[in-house]
Motif scaffolding. Sequence first.
Motif, short mmCIF file in Angstrom:
data_model
loop_
_atom_site.label_atom_id
_atom_site.label_comp_id
_atom_site.label_asym_id
_atom_site.label_seq_id
_atom_site.Cartn_x
_atom_site.Cartn_y
_atom_site.Cartn_z
N LEU A 3 13.03 92.88 -42.71
CA LEU A 3 12.35 92.73 -41.48
C LEU A 3 11.39 91.50 -41.68
CD1 LEU A 3 11.52 93.29 -38.61
CD2 LEU A 3 9.57 94.91 -39.33
N ALA A 4 11.02 91.37 -42.99
CA ALA A 4 10.31 90.22 -43.24
C ALA A 4 10.97 88.90 -43.52
CB ALA A 4 9.33 90.62 -44.71
N ARG A 5 12.48 89.07 -43.99
CA ARG A 5 13.38 88.11 -44.14
C ARG A 5 13.90 87.61 -42.81
NH1 ARG A 5 15.40 88.18 -49.54
NH2 ARG A 5 14.47 89.84 -51.03
N THR A 6 13.86 88.25 -41.81
CA THR A 6 14.56 88.02 -40.57
C THR A 6 13.67 87.55 -39.50
OG1 THR A 6 16.24 89.47 -41.20
CG2 THR A 6 16.18 88.84 -38.94
N GLU A 7 13.90 86.29 -38.97
CA GLU A 7 13.08 85.70 -37.94
C GLU A 7 13.84 85.15 -36.78
OE1 GLU A 7 9.89 86.11 -37.51
OE2 GLU A 7 8.99 86.90 -39.39
N PHE A 8 13.46 84.87 -35.61
CA PHE A 8 14.00 83.92 -34.53
C PHE A 8 13.69 82.55 -35.35
CE2 PHE A 8 13.78 87.50 -31.69
CZ PHE A 8 14.93 87.48 -31.00
N ASP A 9 14.61 81.41 -34.80
CA ASP A 9 14.64 80.38 -35.15
C ASP A 9 13.44 79.61 -34.29
OD1 ASP A 9 16.69 80.67 -36.57
OD2 ASP A 9 17.99 80.13 -35.05
N GLU A 10 12.95 78.60 -34.92
CA GLU A 10 11.93 77.81 -34.02
C GLU A 10 12.48 77.60 -32.63
OE1 GLU A 10 8.99 73.83 -34.34
OE2 GLU A 10 10.28 74.41 -36.06
N GLY A 11 11.48 77.89 -31.47
CA GLY A 11 12.10 77.47 -30.03
C GLY A 11 12.32 78.66 -29.36
N ALA A 12 12.63 79.80 -30.34
CA ALA A 12 13.58 81.22 -29.79
C ALA A 12 12.44 82.07 -30.08
CB ALA A 12 14.75 81.34 -30.27
N ARG A 13 11.26 82.05 -30.67
CA ARG A 13 10.46 83.03 -31.01
C ARG A 13 9.39 83.46 -29.64
NH1 ARG A 13 8.72 79.41 -36.15
NH2 ARG A 13 10.63 79.91 -37.46
N TYR A 14 8.72 84.68 -29.76
CA TYR A 14 8.17 85.29 -28.83
C TYR A 14 6.95 84.21 -28.33
CZ TYR A 14 6.16 89.18 -26.19
OH TYR A 14 5.63 89.94 -25.21
N ALA A 15 6.10 83.45 -29.17
CA ALA A 15 5.21 82.40 -28.74
C ALA A 15 5.79 81.31 -27.90
CB ALA A 15 4.51 81.99 -30.14
N ASP A 16 7.07 81.14 -27.94
CA ASP A 16 7.63 79.90 -27.15
C ASP A 16 7.88 80.41 -25.83
OD1 ASP A 16 7.67 78.48 -29.90
OD2 ASP A 16 9.60 79.41 -30.42
N PHE A 17 7.81 81.32 -25.55
CA PHE A 17 8.17 81.69 -24.12
C PHE A 17 7.23 80.85 -23.24
CE2 PHE A 17 6.54 84.31 -20.31
CZ PHE A 17 7.84 84.57 -19.59
N ASN A 18 7.91 80.53 -22.03
CA ASN A 18 7.44 79.42 -21.03
C ASN A 18 7.51 80.36 -19.73
OD1 ASN A 18 7.22 77.83 -19.05
ND2 ASN A 18 8.46 76.03 -19.85
N PRO A 19 6.48 80.74 -19.22
CA PRO A 19 6.34 81.60 -17.91
C PRO A 19 7.04 80.78 -16.67
CG PRO A 19 4.10 81.00 -18.61
CD PRO A 19 5.20 80.33 -19.71
N ASP A 20 6.84 79.42 -16.93
CA ASP A 20 7.50 78.83 -15.72
C ASP A 20 9.02 78.48 -15.54
OD1 ASP A 20 4.80 78.24 -14.86
OD2 ASP A 20 4.69 76.38 -16.31
N SER A 21 9.69 78.78 -16.68
CA SER A 21 11.06 78.69 -16.65
C SER A 21 11.95 79.93 -17.17
CB SER A 21 11.40 77.29 -17.49
OG SER A 21 10.85 77.43 -18.83
N ASP A 22 11.28 80.77 -18.15
CA ASP A 22 12.04 81.88 -19.08
C ASP A 22 12.03 82.85 -17.87
OD1 ASP A 22 12.36 79.65 -21.00
OD2 ASP A 22 10.42 80.60 -22.19
N ARG A 23 13.25 83.69 -18.21
CA ARG A 23 13.35 85.01 -17.69
C ARG A 23 12.46 86.18 -18.28
NH1 ARG A 23 18.44 87.22 -19.06
NH2 ARG A 23 18.30 86.13 -20.88
N VAL A 24 12.16 87.23 -17.59
CA VAL A 24 11.33 88.32 -18.23
C VAL A 24 12.17 89.61 -17.81
CG1 VAL A 24 9.18 89.65 -17.43
CG2 VAL A 24 9.27 87.19 -17.30
N ALA A 25 12.16 90.33 -18.79
CA ALA A 25 12.89 91.57 -18.80
C ALA A 25 12.60 92.45 -18.04
CB ALA A 25 12.97 92.24 -20.15
N ALA A 26 13.39 93.34 -17.31
CA ALA A 26 12.75 94.35 -16.22
C ALA A 26 12.22 95.59 -16.87
CB ALA A 26 14.12 94.69 -15.39
#
Length: 301
Positions: free
Chosen positions: A223-246
């Motif tokens: 878990l510590a070795r595995t991460e999303f790439d930059e730009g795909a991380r949780y903190a990179d979410f853009n509420p104006d353009s990104d989808r939100v799960a149901a």
Amino acid sequence: MKRLFVATCVLLSASVWAEDATVDEAEMQAQFDAYAEQVQQQLNFQQGRVAIVGAQATTQLGDAYRYLNAADGRKVLEELWGNPPDSDVLGMIVPADVSLVSDEAWAVVLSYQDDGHVEDEDAAGIDYSELLADMQEQTADANSARQEAGYGTVDLLGWAEPPHYDAQDKKLYWAKELAFNGAAEHTLNYDVRVLGREGVLVMSAVASMHSLPVIRPAMQDLLARTEFDEGARYADFNPDSDRVAAYGVAALIAGGIASKTGLLAKIGILLLSLKKFAVLIVVAIAGLLSRVFKRKSGAEG
């Protein structure tokens, strides 16, 4: 031709053994070992830094682990471990020093849920006892379909490790204890979900229950070795353009049973003894022969 000959021999031997318990178990084991060795020799193991294709994520593997791509991961699951086909598998992480058909074999199966950004406001209020009861009922309801497909029943016995959500790192993990076909040797599914910008990385370890002391620290390490790439991380979410799960965090835990055809319903018991090979070898080799003959028929046509 050699592959077809070996597969045919194993299939015939497995079929006879399933019908006649007097067949020499040592001979049956030797035949399966030969087949399993052939499958393992075809695998392309990777180490070091590996991109998880299809998930915008990367895992940094040391000497203790090896990586298999999607095709090889599916080969292990279907041809060695007797699981139904799963097109969602993106890859597999396995220990470097353990044979894939040994009693101590385990693997972490990787996939990706591309359903949008999962909001986690519900995480703190989840009743995990109630959630477990719902999952147990849903698992039982799915057994008829499993049996019709030739993969037997599965019972969700309880939490091997209760769910825990790390709100800071946006990572969720839990473990389930399962019984396949009423087997005395129970199966461990240790699940991790890494929340990303527009989806969730799924990491599901499959092992026997007695391996929990090994799997628990290994999963924390991976878990510590595995991460999303930059730009795909949780903190990179853009509420104006990104989808939100149901759905929220609770559905991530139950989703393998309820809303999606998840790994809980697909990953069968790890093959820990000779008798468990009887039917599963037939299923795996029959699938192999079917693909061989289809390729041959297509070539002739």
